[in-house]
Design an enzyme around this catalytic site. Structure first.
Site, mmCIF file in Angstrom:
data_model
loop_
_atom_site.group_PDB
_atom_site.id
_atom_site.type_symbol
_atom_site.label_atom_id
_atom_site.label_comp_id
_atom_site.label_asym_id
_atom_site.label_seq_id
_atom_site.Cartn_x
_atom_site.Cartn_y
_atom_site.Cartn_z
ATOM 1 N N GLU A 1 0.810 -1.227 0.000
ATOM 2 C CA GLU A 1 0.000 0.000 0.000
ATOM 3 C C GLU A 1 0.845 1.279 0.000
ATOM 4 O O GLU A 1 0.388 2.326 -0.455
ATOM 5 C CB GLU A 1 -0.954 0.017 1.207
ATOM 6 C CG GLU A 1 -2.191 -0.841 1.022
ATOM 7 C CD GLU A 1 -3.115 -0.352 -0.096
ATOM 8 O OE1 GLU A 1 -3.260 0.874 -0.268
ATOM 9 O OE2 GLU A 1 -3.679 -1.196 -0.822
ATOM 10 N N HIS B 1 3.631 1.730 -1.738
ATOM 11 C CA HIS B 1 3.887 1.970 -3.163
ATOM 12 C C HIS B 1 2.613 2.457 -3.861
ATOM 13 O O HIS B 1 2.656 3.354 -4.697
ATOM 14 C CB HIS B 1 4.341 0.669 -3.847
ATOM 15 C CG HIS B 1 5.632 0.104 -3.345
ATOM 16 N ND1 HIS B 1 5.703 -1.111 -2.704
ATOM 17 C CD2 HIS B 1 6.904 0.574 -3.388
ATOM 18 C CE1 HIS B 1 6.959 -1.375 -2.391
ATOM 19 N NE2 HIS B 1 7.709 -0.361 -2.778
ATOM 20 N N GLY C 1 8.941 8.229 -1.620
ATOM 21 C CA GLY C 1 8.323 8.217 -0.300
ATOM 22 C C GLY C 1 9.252 8.805 0.752
ATOM 23 O O GLY C 1 10.474 8.642 0.683
#
Ligand code: AMP
Length: 270
Positions: free
Chosen positions: A29, A31, A141
Site C-alpha cells: 500500500e 507503493h 516516499g
C-alpha cells in the site's frame, strides 16, 4: 534507442505528462499511494520495478529481498498504470558497466554511514531510470528520507529536468511503516517492530508539549527502542529536513531519522 525511451518520447511528442514511480517491487500500500498520486498527475504513468544490485552492500540482503512480479503486475493494472518498466540486471549493468553517480556529503551519515556505497547505487539507478523514462516528475516516499534528500540534491546538481514529488509514510494500523522487508520479520520481531513508531510518537508528543532539546528527545526515543529486546538501534536523531544536520533546537519542520535491525540468522533492517 531503448524501447522505453521511444515510448516516452512518443507520449511527450503528443503533449502527454509523464510520471515515474521507481520501486524495487513486492508492491504494498505504500507503493500504491505513490502510484495513485502519479495517476492523478500524469497522462502516462510508469512504474519501474528493479531490484537494484548496486544499492545492496550485502549479498544475503539482495538474495533474500522479496519479489512478486506477477502480483505486482496485477496491482499496477488495477491502479491503471500505463507502463511497467522491469528491466533485467544484465541490461541495466552489462559486464563492462563502468560509470557511477557518486553521492556527496549528504550520504556520509545515517543510512549512508551504515551501508557504504548504498547511495551511490541508488543515485546511479535513479539517474539511469530518469534517462530511460524521461519523466516530467518522479514520486518518492518520505519513508526513505535521506534517499529523498539525496535525489533532490542530485536533480539540482546534475540538472535533471524532473520534478521530485514527496509522499508521506504509509503505516500499518499499529504504526509500523509498510515495507517490502516486513515480510521477512518473524512473529516476535513483527510485534517488537512497533518500537520505531512508539519512539517517533513519543518525540512528536514531547515536541508538541514544547520540548526543544535534541538530547532529551533522543533519550526519550531510545527508551522506547530499548523495550524491543531483539532490535538493535543503528541511529536515531533529529535533523534539519534539507541538510540532515542534527539540530540542537528542534522545531516543527525537523525530522526524526531512525533505523536499526533485527539480527539473527536472517537479519532484517528497518
Ligand atoms: P522500495 O520499493 O522499497 O525501494 O520503495 C520504492 C518507493 O516507495 C520509495 O520512494 C519509497 O520511499 C516508497 N515507499 C516504500 N514504502 C513506503 C511507505 N510505507 N510509505 C510511503 N512510501 C513508501
Amino acid at each position: 534507442k531503448p524501447l522505453m525511451q521511444a515510448v516516452v518520447l512518443g507520449a511527450r511528442a503528443q503533449g502527454q505528462t509523464v510520471g515515474l514511480v521507481p520501486t524495487m517491487g513486492a508492491l504494498h500500500e505504500g507503493h500504491l499511494a505513490l502510484i495513485r498520486e502519479a495517476r492523478l498527475q500524469a497522462d502516462l504513468v510508469i512504474v519501474s520495478i528493479f531490484v537494484n544490485p548496486k544499492q545492496f552492500n550485502s549479498d544475503s540482503d539482495l538474495k533474500s529481498y522479496p519479489t512478486s512480479l506477477n502480483n505486482d503486475l496485477d496491482r499496477c493494472a488495477q491502479q491503471g498504470v500505463d507502463v511497467v518498466f522491469a528491466p533485467n540486471a544484465e541490461t541495466m549493468y552489462p559486464p563492462d558497466f563502468d560509470t557511477m553517480i557518486s553521492a556527496g556529503a549528504l550520504a556520509k551519515s545515517f543510512e549512508g554511514k551504515s551501508r557504504p556505497g548504498h547511495f551511490d547505487g541508488v543515485l546511479t539507478v535513479v539517474g539511469k531510470l530518469f534517462t530511460l523514462t524521461f519523466p516530467h516528475f518522479a514520486i518518492f516516499g518520505e519513508k526513505d528520507f535521506q534517499q529523498l534528500a539525496l535525489v533532490k540534491r542530485m536533480v539540482r546538481d546534475l540538472h535533471y529536468p524532473v520534478e521530485i514529488v514527496a509522499m508521506p509514510v504509509i503505516r500499518e494500523l499499529d504504526g509500523l511503516a509498510l515495507s517490502s522487508r516486513n515480510k521477512l520479520l518473524a512473529k516476535k520481531q513483527r510485534k517488537q517492530a512497533i518500537c520505531l513508531f512508539s519512539a517517533i510518537q513519543e518525540v512528536q508528543e514531547q515536541v508538541s508539549m514544547g520540548e526543544k532539546r535534541r538530547r532529551t528527545l533522543i533519550s526519550a526515543a531510545r527508551k522506547h527502542l530499548k523495550k524491543a529486546s531483539l532490535f538493535t538501534t543503528d541511529y536515531v536523531d533529529i535533523v534539519d529536513p534539507k541538510t540532515l544536520a542534527p539540530l540542537t533546537e528542534v522545531d516543527r519542520q525537523s525530522r526524526i531519522l531512525v533505523a536499526g535491525q533485527f539480527s539473527g540468522r536472517k537479519p532484517v533492517r528497518l
